[in-house]
Design a protein around this motif. Structure first.
Motif: not given
Length: 211
Positions: A152-162, A168-176
């Motif tokens: 799985s490559a790094a991608a905007d759809t799998r990112a914490a975005i600010v 800002v403290s930000a997080s994101s979760q995604f399944p692989v």
């Protein structure tokens, strides 16, 4: 003639068998041996000793200090894989508009290795305190690899975005999915920005194997 127990197929002598206690004890011990929790220093010692494992076998490895079981897929996998976590309080910056794995001022790569569960699925969590130098967007994602194979490559759809200039403290979760059960995989944080410079601090990665 030696009989077998109905559930575990363990041998035991019959009244008509020769009264050879050592032979009968040896037969029972050998039948039980592979059904106990085996103990080894590491995977190499286990594989050297258990050359023909059977699904259902359980082994303890002193290194890394974990139980493994041999699956129907013919692989050793963690018996109860747990979350793996990595974090850093160092602050780093980037002005790269494409994903990079190393930040200026925080040269250590944000990387975590883990063993894939039998399901071949893991939940990845990324997070950081992000501060943009100007109005724009900044992204914190992660790549997942098995050796050189990119799962799985790094991608905007799998990112914490600010966006914006507030810190800002930000997080994101995604399944692989598509992980190789029982194999070592590496998750590496990756960063990019649309502004002149973005700072990332209190970065972390958490990998939770899914059964």
């Amino acid at each position: 003639m030696v009989a077998l127990t109905p559930l575990g197929s363990l041998p035991y002598p019959q009244p008509a068998d020769n009264a050879d206690i050592p032979v009968h004890l040896q037969s029972l011990a050998e039948a039980v041996d592979g059904r106990t929790v085996l103990r080894f220093a590491d995977a190499a010692a286990r594989d050297a000793k258990v050359t023909d494992p059977i699904p259902g076998m359980v082994a303890w490895l002193n290194n890394p200090g974990r139980y493994y079981h041999f699956t129907a897929a013919k692989q050793w996998a963690p018996l109860v894989p747990g979350p793996t976590h990595w974090s850093s309080t160092l602050t780093g910056t980037t002005s790269s508009t494409s994903y990079v794995e190393t930040l200026t001022g925080a040269t250590e790569p944000l990387a975590v290795s883990f063993l894939a569960p039998p399901s071949g699925i893991a939940l990845i969590t990324v997070g950081a305190r992000i501060n943009n130098s100007a109005a724009g967007l900044s992204y914190f994602s992660a790549s997942v690899k098995q050796g050189t194979r990119v799962v799985s490559a790094a991608a905007d759809t799998r990112a914490a975005i600010v966006g914006g200039t507030n810190q800002v403290s930000a997080s994101s979760q995604f399944p692989v999915t598509g992980l190789t059960a029982g194999a070592v995989h590496t998750v590496t944080g990756a960063f990019r920005t649309t502004t002149a410079s973005t700072g990332f601090s209190n970065r972390f990665l958490t990998i939770t194997p899914m059964n």
